[in-house]
Enzyme design. Structure first.
Site, PDB file in Angstrom:
ATOM      1  CG  HIS A 266       1.557   4.804   7.463  1.00 36.32           C
ATOM      2  ND1 HIS A 266       0.775   4.311   6.189  1.00 36.32           N
ATOM      3  CD2 HIS A 266       1.456   3.981   7.836  1.00 36.32           C
ATOM      4  CE1 HIS A 266       0.252   3.395   6.460  1.00 36.32           C
ATOM      5  NE2 HIS A 266       0.611   3.048   7.622  1.00 36.32           N
TER       6      HIS A 266
ATOM      7  CE  LYS B 114      -3.860  -2.289   2.431  1.00 34.72           C
ATOM      8  NZ  LYS B 114      -4.514  -2.249   3.790  1.00 34.72           N
TER       9      LYS B 114
ATOM     10  CG  HIS C  45      -1.566   6.652   3.887  1.00 35.93           C
ATOM     11  ND1 HIS C  45      -1.706   7.234   4.465  1.00 35.93           N
ATOM     12  CD2 HIS C  45      -1.147   5.754   3.952  1.00 35.93           C
ATOM     13  CE1 HIS C  45      -2.191   6.548   5.612  1.00 35.93           C
ATOM     14  NE2 HIS C  45      -2.247   6.008   4.642  1.00 35.93           N
TER      15      HIS C  45
HETATM   16  N1  ARG Z   1       0.416  -1.325  10.134  1.00 37.21           N
HETATM   17  C1  ARG Z   1      -0.459  -0.332  10.912  1.00 37.21           C
HETATM   18  C2  ARG Z   1      -1.449   0.467  10.672  1.00 37.21           C
HETATM   19  O1  ARG Z   1      -0.710   0.926   9.770  1.00 37.21           O
HETATM   20  C3  ARG Z   1       0.534   0.331  12.183  1.00 37.21           C
HETATM   21  C4  ARG Z   1       1.120  -0.790  13.418  1.00 37.21           C
HETATM   22  C5  ARG Z   1       1.349  -0.069  14.325  1.00 37.21           C
HETATM   23  N2  ARG Z   1       2.315  -1.516  15.772  1.00 37.21           N
HETATM   24  C6  ARG Z   1       1.457  -1.843  16.193  1.00 37.21           C
HETATM   25  N3  ARG Z   1       2.415  -3.007  17.051  1.00 37.21           N
HETATM   26  N4  ARG Z   1       0.060  -2.673  16.015  1.00 37.21           N
HETATM   27  O2  ARG Z   1      -1.900   0.708  10.602  1.00 37.21           O
END
Ligand code: ARG
Length: 570
Positions: free
Chosen positions: A131, A125, A128
């Site tokens: 992030h 993905k 964006h």
């Molecule tokens: N990949 C997730 C997202 O884009 C965030 C992950 C955050 N860290 C975790 N340990 N859950 O929403």
């Protein structure tokens, strides 16, 4: 802080059994200098001392004496404290010059480890602007903790596992082409992902097919793993480009897939501790007692979930890093997820669950519409950064065409504008993204602070007749030459740096530093306009230059703490 401590101990000594810290916590910086350099509101002391606030302040006014104090006033329940300015000026400047790059730091961490989970984008993905927030907030928290004596482990918990990879494989095998994925990277993967959702609305069996592909991935099926790895490497290549532009790095890239072989043990442990309940073939942890919905740990088909991987990651991080604090930086849409996670770890009997914290931030919307990967409504960060860099280069081209390292400076300042803009408001505030605002270099912006720093460097260079920005030798500091409102105003700001950094750490709020830097830059610019620096009088010149060097040190460290670079020439 030094003066706050001094005043606290002087005041506390006036009362039997009074602790310095009681006073320290009450001391305030008055909103304007006519009300003193420090102010002690006596209202909260009134009960314990059984005296009116006014009487307490009057008593202190008569008894408080010290060389560092010019005078104290008692005004309607406040004790206003005025420092001896000459002494303040020379002590403050000496402190900054002696400490240099560590000015403002204190060893609070004593080497304890803090794990910070940040950025953590999802494979296949686009990276964006949502992030971006996690990336820059996390990066700044990392620098702040390091500065305060913690050992920091930055973890990129990549979203590289989950049903979406089943969807992607379905889409790729049906409608994809290898060459196109190779050439267009994440753009093409996103196109396939969006197409999957369009098609699955008409043909629901596609969802079923996607689920079974994901089960194949989880079972280590060769073809499924080959495709998954390929998607991961294509995405990582693009993410790395962005991290390089931003100057952000990680100590660990252990993403969700890293916990694959650690999940069975988690399920077993949960079950041994009687925390797992079966529900229509799936397994979950009930949390109703704590006013939360249940957390699903295993699906009917045996596949794991985001939650399962996070429990495994929490246990792994404790075991591997023995952290004193473990932070997760994501938008507040994940509040419930993390509350559930922390509760589960606590219910498993781990008292360190209290050391984990979610650092939520507000969501980014685009001109009123929420961002959605599925609908293709995203702003790609790379586009944003490149536009900011281009715009900076145009400005440099028109104002300073002969600058030697234009490309490098354009990157530092363009990226600085974007990062600063993101760190300027309290993190919890929602952000409505606007191109205009993100690319605004005027007023309270990163480029404004960076430019002020470059201006400071240029004064120092001129004073040295060359390249060096060190303080030129010769000419002793004469505090009396800095006894004016502007110079004292600058030093007053600088003296609060360490406190601000600590507050930013306690509140996990980088914006406290960004806003502080604007204050420092503004106060320096006032001084710069009122007080010519490179004058003939050697004592005036040396004293003003010492102040300039202090500003350079503080701005440079402060910008570094929010992840901005500090070019010496712009
Ligand atoms: N990949 C997730 C997202 O884009 C965030 C992950 C955050 N860290 C975790 N340990 N859950 O929403």
């Amino acid at each position: 802080m030094r003066y706050k401590q001094l005043v606290s101990s002087l005041v506390a000594a006036q009362f039997d059994g009074m602790d310095d810290n009681t006073i320290l916590e009450l001391l305030e910086y008055p909103p304007n200098p006519e009300m003193g350099d420090l102010s002690l509101p006596c209202f909260k002391l009134s009960k314990a001392l059984r005296k009116s606030p006014q009487a307490i302040a009057d008593g202190l006014k008569d008894s408080l004496q010290h060389d560092a104090l010019e005078r104290v006033d008692s005004v309607s329940g406040y004790l206003n404290i005025f420092l001896d300015k000459s002494r303040f000026i020379s002590e403050q400047i000496a402190e900054i010059l002696t400490a240099g790059p560590v000015y403002g730091s204190r060893d609070i961490g004593k080497g304890g480890t803090v794990v910070i989970d940040y950025s953590s984008p999802n494979i296949a993905k686009p990276f964006h602007i949502g992030h971006l927030r996690s990336t820059v907030i996390g990066n700044s928290l990392k620098k702040i903790h390091r500065f305060l004596g913690f050992n920091v482990v930055g973890v990129n918990h990549l979203g590289d596992w989950g049903t979406q990879f089943g969807k992607l494989i379905v889409a790729y095998t049906r409608w994809g082409e290898e060459a196109k994925v190779e050439s267009d990277g994440i753009d093409e993967l996103l196109r396939l992902y969006v197409k999957f959702h369009d098609e699955a609305e008409k043909e629901p069996y596609l969802e079923e097919e996607a689920r079974s592909w994901f089960v194949r991935i989880e079972n280590g099926d060769e073809e499924a793993i080959r495709l998954w790895k390929w998607f991961v490497s294509i995405s990582l290549k693009e993410f790395k480009k962005i991290y390089d532009l931003l100057g952000v790095d990680f100590e660990s890239f252990a993403g969700e897939s890293f916990y694959n072989d650690k999940m069975a043990a988690v399920i077993e442990e949960l079950s041994a501790k009687n925390l797992l309940e079966e529900d229509d073939g799936a397994k979950l942890v009930r949390l109703e007692e704590y006013n939360m919905s249940p957390a699903l740990m295993l699906k009917k088909d045996g596949s794991s979930l985001y939650h399962t991987r996070d429990v495994a990651a929490a246990l792994y991080r404790k075991k591997t890093y023995d952290f004193v604090k473990s932070l997760y930086v994501t938008d507040y849409a994940q509040n419930l997820h993390f509350q559930q996670l922390f509760k589960i770890v606590e219910l498993m009997g781990y008292d360190w669950a209290k050391d984990m914290a979610h650092v939520p931030f507000g969501r980014v919307s685009l001109e009123g519409m929420s961002l959605s990967t599925r609908k293709g409504n995203v702003i790609k960060l790379e586009d944003l950064l490149l536009q900011a860099i281009d715009k900076t280069r145009e400005i440099i081209e028109s104002k300073n065409p002969n600058m030697p390292n234009k490309d490098e400076v354009a990157r530092q300042v363009g990226v600085g504008a974007i990062v600063f803009n993101d760190l300027y408001a309290n993190r919890i505030k929602d952000v409505v993204f606007s191109w205009e605002e993100a690319l605004n270099f005027e007023g309270e912006s990163g480029p404004y602070v960076q430019y002020t720093h470059a201006r400071v460097c240029s004064v120092l260079r001129k004073a040295n007749g060359g390249e060096s920005i060190e303080l030129p030798v010769g000419g002793a500091l004469d505090a009396s030459k800095l006894l004016n409102v502007e110079a004292i105003g600058v030093l007053r700001e600088l003296s609060r740096f360490g406190e601000r950094v600590e507050q930013a750490m306690v509140k996990l709020e980088p914006s406290m530093i960004s806003r502080y830097l604007i204050d420092v830059a503004q106060s320096f610019n006032r001084f710069y306009h009122e007080c010519p620096i490179l004058v003939d009088d050697p004592a005036v010149r040396a004293s003003r230059l010492a102040l300039v060097k202090c500003v350079q040190i503080t701005l440079s460290t402060g910008l570094g703490l929010i992840g901005l670079e500090t070019p010496e020439k712009i």
